[in-house]
Design a protein around this motif. Structure first.
Motif, PDB file in Angstrom:
ATOM      1  N   GLU A 191       0.828  -1.205   0.000  1.00 30.81           N
ATOM      2  CA  GLU A 191       0.000   0.000   0.000  1.00 30.81           C
ATOM      3  C   GLU A 191       0.863   1.257   0.000  1.00 30.81           C
ATOM      4  O   GLU A 191       0.546   2.234  -0.677  1.00 30.81           O
ATOM      5  CB  GLU A 191      -0.943   0.007   1.202  1.00 30.81           C
ATOM      6  CG  GLU A 191      -2.073  -0.981   1.083  1.00 30.81           C
ATOM      7  CD  GLU A 191      -2.887  -1.109   2.372  1.00 30.81           C
ATOM      8  OE1 GLU A 191      -2.676  -0.325   3.327  1.00 30.81           O
ATOM      9  OE2 GLU A 191      -3.752  -2.013   2.426  1.00 30.81           O
ATOM     10  N   ARG A 192       1.961   1.248   0.764  1.00 30.11           N
ATOM     11  CA  ARG A 192       2.858   2.413   0.807  1.00 30.11           C
ATOM     12  C   ARG A 192       3.443   2.684  -0.572  1.00 30.11           C
ATOM     13  O   ARG A 192       3.544   3.825  -1.001  1.00 30.11           O
ATOM     14  CB  ARG A 192       4.009   2.216   1.809  1.00 30.11           C
ATOM     15  CG  ARG A 192       3.620   2.004   3.245  1.00 30.11           C
ATOM     16  CD  ARG A 192       2.956   3.171   3.966  1.00 30.11           C
ATOM     17  NE  ARG A 192       1.579   3.458   3.682  1.00 30.11           N
ATOM     18  CZ  ARG A 192       0.501   2.787   4.118  1.00 30.11           C
ATOM     19  NH1 ARG A 192       0.617   1.746   4.875  1.00 30.11           N
ATOM     20  NH2 ARG A 192      -0.710   3.185   3.797  1.00 30.11           N
ATOM     21  N   GLN A 243       2.136   1.696  -3.504  1.00 33.85           N
ATOM     22  CA  GLN A 243       1.052   2.084  -4.409  1.00 33.85           C
ATOM     23  C   GLN A 243       0.622   3.533  -4.184  1.00 33.85           C
ATOM     24  O   GLN A 243       0.229   4.213  -5.130  1.00 33.85           O
ATOM     25  CB  GLN A 243      -0.139   1.142  -4.247  1.00 33.85           C
ATOM     26  CG  GLN A 243       0.140  -0.228  -4.861  1.00 33.85           C
ATOM     27  CD  GLN A 243      -0.950  -1.236  -4.600  1.00 33.85           C
ATOM     28  OE1 GLN A 243      -1.500  -1.302  -3.502  1.00 33.85           O
ATOM     29  NE2 GLN A 243      -1.257  -2.039  -5.599  1.00 33.85           N
ATOM     30  N   GLN A 244       0.720   4.023  -2.962  1.00 30.58           N
ATOM     31  CA  GLN A 244       0.366   5.414  -2.671  1.00 30.58           C
ATOM     32  C   GLN A 244       1.294   6.395  -3.391  1.00 30.58           C
ATOM     33  O   GLN A 244       0.960   7.549  -3.561  1.00 30.58           O
ATOM     34  CB  GLN A 244       0.391   5.676  -1.163  1.00 30.58           C
ATOM     35  CG  GLN A 244      -0.769   5.065  -0.440  1.00 30.58           C
ATOM     36  CD  GLN A 244      -0.666   5.213   1.068  1.00 30.58           C
ATOM     37  OE1 GLN A 244       0.362   5.603   1.615  1.00 30.58           O
ATOM     38  NE2 GLN A 244      -1.749   4.875   1.760  1.00 30.58           N
ATOM     39  N   ARG A 245       2.435   5.927  -3.798  1.00 28.27           N
ATOM     40  CA  ARG A 245       3.377   6.772  -4.552  1.00 28.27           C
ATOM     41  C   ARG A 245       2.946   6.924  -6.015  1.00 28.27           C
ATOM     42  O   ARG A 245       3.565   7.654  -6.767  1.00 28.27           O
ATOM     43  CB  ARG A 245       4.778   6.175  -4.529  1.00 28.27           C
ATOM     44  CG  ARG A 245       5.393   6.062  -3.159  1.00 28.27           C
ATOM     45  CD  ARG A 245       6.752   5.420  -3.284  1.00 28.27           C
ATOM     46  NE  ARG A 245       7.398   5.192  -2.014  1.00 28.27           N
ATOM     47  CZ  ARG A 245       8.580   4.635  -1.886  1.00 28.27           C
ATOM     48  NH1 ARG A 245       9.267   4.258  -2.956  1.00 28.27           N
ATOM     49  NH2 ARG A 245       9.112   4.448  -0.690  1.00 28.27           N
ATOM     50  N   GLY A 246       1.924   6.202  -6.413  1.00 27.81           N
ATOM     51  CA  GLY A 246       1.454   6.270  -7.794  1.00 27.81           C
ATOM     52  C   GLY A 246       2.088   5.246  -8.708  1.00 27.81           C
ATOM     53  O   GLY A 246       2.027   5.377  -9.925  1.00 27.81           O
TER      54      GLY A 246
END
Length: 141
Positions: A38-39, A41-44
């Motif tokens: 998730e961390r 993926q949060q970066r795009g």
């Protein structure tokens, strides 16, 4: 089960490290693995890559991240891992499980058990593109 043998060129990957990771069809579903994914993926990151690296006397270490074409792409605090060129068995989901990541790992475990592949137990690459496009590259001896 269907897989193909492919030759991959060497590639660099950056990301966050999870030491002492269990290498199995359920490894991706641990809380720490989910949190780390998730961390990233949060970066795009559109293509989430997990590289499993064999560490003598410790087992496996996972690097969860992204492909790096140059060092300028490496995020501050991330590690860089290089996967050397070699031959890999490439697995894609075939419906054995409703979870596509679990599906490819089950296939790889079964292919090894049946003697259809001989694993090198070197770097292994899992590529995930949302929502369910997965490729698993198992290093071959």
């Amino acid at each position: 089960m269907s897989f193909e043998i492919v030759k991959r060129e060497s590639a660099d990957f950056g990301g966050l490290v999870l030491p002492r990771t269990e290498l199995s069809s359920s490894a991706h579903s641990t809380d720490l693995m989910k949190f780390t994914r998730e961390r990233i993926q949060q970066r795009g990151t559109a293509e989430l890559i997990t590289v499993y690296v064999a560490v003598p006397d410790l087992g496996w270490t996972a690097v969860i991240g992204y492909r790096c074409t140059d060092l300028g792409q490496l995020e501050v605090g991330d590690v860089l891992v290089r996967v050397p060129a070699g031959y890999f068995a490439k697995f894609t989901p075939d419906g054995r499980s409703s979870d596509p990541i679990e599906d490819v790992w089950i296939q790889a475990e079964l292919a090894e058990k049946e003697g259809r592949i001989e694993r090198a137990y070197a770097e292994e690459i899992e590529v995930f593109r949302a929502p369910s496009n997965v490729e698993l590259f198992i290093s071959l001896a």
